[in-house]
Scaffold this motif. Structure first.
Motif, PDB file in Angstrom:
ATOM      1  N   ASN A 164       0.836  -1.212   0.000  1.00 53.92           N
ATOM      2  CA  ASN A 164       0.000   0.000   0.000  1.00 53.92           C
ATOM      3  C   ASN A 164       0.865   1.255   0.000  1.00 53.92           C
ATOM      4  O   ASN A 164       0.574   2.223  -0.711  1.00 53.92           O
ATOM      5  N   ALA A 165       1.930   1.253   0.803  1.00 56.47           N
ATOM      6  CA  ALA A 165       2.821   2.406   0.845  1.00 56.47           C
ATOM      7  C   ALA A 165       3.532   2.595  -0.487  1.00 56.47           C
ATOM      8  O   ALA A 165       3.636   3.723  -0.998  1.00 56.47           O
ATOM      9  N   LEU A 166       4.003   1.515  -1.084  1.00 57.47           N
ATOM     10  CA  LEU A 166       4.689   1.607  -2.372  1.00 57.47           C
ATOM     11  C   LEU A 166       3.761   2.165  -3.450  1.00 57.47           C
ATOM     12  O   LEU A 166       4.168   2.993  -4.270  1.00 57.47           O
ATOM     13  N   LYS A 167       2.519   1.729  -3.430  1.00 52.57           N
ATOM     14  CA  LYS A 167       1.542   2.241  -4.385  1.00 52.57           C
ATOM     15  C   LYS A 167       1.326   3.736  -4.200  1.00 52.57           C
ATOM     16  O   LYS A 167       1.251   4.505  -5.175  1.00 52.57           O
ATOM     17  N   LEU A 168       1.254   4.182  -2.942  1.00 50.30           N
ATOM     18  CA  LEU A 168       1.060   5.605  -2.646  1.00 50.30           C
ATOM     19  C   LEU A 168       2.254   6.420  -3.114  1.00 50.30           C
ATOM     20  O   LEU A 168       2.088   7.472  -3.756  1.00 50.30           O
ATOM     21  N   TYR A 169       3.462   5.965  -2.809  1.00 54.21           N
ATOM     22  CA  TYR A 169       4.656   6.731  -3.175  1.00 54.21           C
ATOM     23  C   TYR A 169       4.779   6.870  -4.691  1.00 54.21           C
ATOM     24  O   TYR A 169       5.160   7.930  -5.192  1.00 54.21           O
ATOM     25  N   ARG A 170       4.467   5.804  -5.405  1.00 54.87           N
ATOM     26  CA  ARG A 170       4.519   5.884  -6.873  1.00 54.87           C
ATOM     27  C   ARG A 170       3.431   6.831  -7.392  1.00 54.87           C
ATOM     28  O   ARG A 170       3.650   7.572  -8.354  1.00 54.87           O
ATOM     29  N   LYS A 171       2.284   6.817  -6.743  1.00 53.37           N
ATOM     30  CA  LYS A 171       1.171   7.667  -7.174  1.00 53.37           C
ATOM     31  C   LYS A 171       1.524   9.145  -7.086  1.00 53.37           C
ATOM     32  O   LYS A 171       1.164   9.929  -7.977  1.00 53.37           O
ATOM     33  N   VAL A 172       2.237   9.548  -6.027  1.00 56.76           N
ATOM     34  CA  VAL A 172       2.567  10.970  -5.868  1.00 56.76           C
ATOM     35  C   VAL A 172       3.815  11.372  -6.654  1.00 56.76           C
ATOM     36  O   VAL A 172       4.166  12.554  -6.680  1.00 56.76           O
ATOM     37  N   GLY A 173       4.484  10.390  -7.279  1.00 61.49           N
ATOM     38  CA  GLY A 173       5.574  10.744  -8.185  1.00 61.49           C
ATOM     39  C   GLY A 173       6.961  10.265  -7.823  1.00 61.49           C
ATOM     40  O   GLY A 173       7.921  10.577  -8.536  1.00 61.49           O
ATOM     41  N   PHE A 174       7.105   9.497  -6.740  1.00 56.70           N
ATOM     42  CA  PHE A 174       8.421   8.964  -6.411  1.00 56.70           C
ATOM     43  C   PHE A 174       8.820   7.880  -7.412  1.00 56.70           C
ATOM     44  O   PHE A 174       7.970   7.110  -7.881  1.00 56.70           O
ATOM     45  N   ARG A 175      10.101   7.829  -7.710  1.00 56.75           N
ATOM     46  CA  ARG A 175      10.625   6.828  -8.631  1.00 56.75           C
ATOM     47  C   ARG A 175      11.544   5.867  -7.897  1.00 56.75           C
ATOM     48  O   ARG A 175      12.328   6.269  -7.040  1.00 56.75           O
ATOM     49  N   GLU A 176      11.431   4.596  -8.257  1.00 61.04           N
ATOM     50  CA  GLU A 176      12.300   3.596  -7.642  1.00 61.04           C
ATOM     51  C   GLU A 176      13.721   3.728  -8.179  1.00 61.04           C
ATOM     52  O   GLU A 176      13.935   3.824  -9.388  1.00 61.04           O
ATOM     53  N   GLU A 177      14.683   3.741  -7.260  1.00 58.24           N
ATOM     54  CA  GLU A 177      16.091   3.867  -7.635  1.00 58.24           C
ATOM     55  C   GLU A 177      16.891   2.584  -7.416  1.00 58.24           C
ATOM     56  O   GLU A 177      17.969   2.403  -7.979  1.00 58.24           O
ATOM     57  N   GLY A 178      16.364   1.721  -6.580  1.00 61.34           N
ATOM     58  CA  GLY A 178      17.079   0.484  -6.304  1.00 61.34           C
ATOM     59  C   GLY A 178      16.509  -0.173  -5.062  1.00 61.34           C
ATOM     60  O   GLY A 178      15.457   0.220  -4.561  1.00 61.34           O
ATOM     61  N   ARG A 179      17.220  -1.174  -4.577  1.00 60.06           N
ATOM     62  CA  ARG A 179      16.739  -1.855  -3.380  1.00 60.06           C
ATOM     63  C   ARG A 179      17.891  -2.426  -2.577  1.00 60.06           C
ATOM     64  O   ARG A 179      18.933  -2.815  -3.127  1.00 60.06           O
ATOM     65  N   GLU A 180      17.689  -2.439  -1.278  1.00 53.22           N
ATOM     66  CA  GLU A 180      18.604  -3.097  -0.364  1.00 53.22           C
ATOM     67  C   GLU A 180      18.070  -4.515  -0.155  1.00 53.22           C
ATOM     68  O   GLU A 180      17.071  -4.721   0.521  1.00 53.22           O
ATOM     69  N   ARG A 181      18.733  -5.470  -0.757  1.00 58.35           N
ATOM     70  CA  ARG A 181      18.206  -6.824  -0.805  1.00 58.35           C
ATOM     71  C   ARG A 181      18.292  -7.533   0.547  1.00 58.35           C
ATOM     72  O   ARG A 181      19.323  -7.479   1.220  1.00 58.35           O
TER      73      ARG A 181
END
Length: 213
Positions: A164-181
């Motif tokens: 849910n949080a990831l969906k919200l952040y993408r909705k407001v315009g944040f872009r994924e840069e990577g991940r800490e696996r």
């Protein structure tokens, strides 16, 4: 550079009011019971071990918020049927109910502000999630950060299971840069931290698109 119009009331958005956390029993009780001891917040948006938190932790949390570049309580105004005045009261005189908090902090500490690289954090108390308050508060915080805070990059981290949080952040315009696996251990499973960010020119483009519609 796009021309972004300043907010008429800097510390308000459509439905919400933003105010500084105070060293009052009411604010401490809200932080203690509705934020620090909320099991959803503990498990979905913090790295803290899920366990009861004592009231002294609320004092430290408020001090931390007060020390950030921006650290505010997200509040709803208390409406009164007895209020017959036609004048709009100031934020200081409006009675409010805190429902969450949002903050912006220098990512690498107080001596690194020249990099203009900050991190955003946000949480809402139970009963106030899923009502659009998150997007409204994040957009307000982004506007403050880029218009008044002088930042160039706002980032955040979200657990891969917090869909849910990831969906919200993408909705407001944040872009994924990577991940800490596999950097978070929860319920006997390893999970990634998704690193997301918004740059100054990306925010300008988003706001320009809104103003043109």
């Amino acid at each position: 550079m796009a021309s972004i119009q300043a907010s008429v009331d800097l510390f308000k958005s459509e439905r919400l009011i933003y105010r500084a956390p105070e060293d009052t029993p009411e604010d401490k009780e809200f932080i203690h019971s509705s934020i620090l001891n909320d099991q959803t917040i503990q498990g979905m948006s913090t790295l803290r071990l899920s366990r009861p938190t004592n009231k002294n932790a609320a004092d430290e949390f408020i001090k931390t918020l007060q020390g950030f570049v921006l650290g505010v309580l997200i509040c709803l105004p208390v409406t009164s049927e007895d209020n017959t005045t036609s004048e709009t009261p100031s934020n200081q005189s409006i009675k409010t109910i805190p429902i969450g908090h949002v903050n912006i902090s220098n990512r690498f500490g107080p001596d690194t502000s020249h990099h203009r690289n900050a991190m955003l954090g946000i949480s809402f108390a139970e009963g106030y999630r899923g009502q659009g308050y998150g997007a409204e508060a994040i957009n307000w915080a982004l506007d403050w950060a880029f218009q008044y805070g002088g930042f160039h990059r706002i980032c955040l981290g979200a657990f891969s299971f917090n869909t849910n949080a990831l969906k919200l952040y993408r909705k407001v315009g944040f872009r994924e840069e990577g991940r800490e696996r596999e950097s978070v251990f929860r319920l006997r499973k390893w999970h990634d931290v998704i690193v997301m960010a918004m740059l100054e020119h990306e925010w300008e483009a988003l706001r320009s698109n809104v103003s043109e519609n």
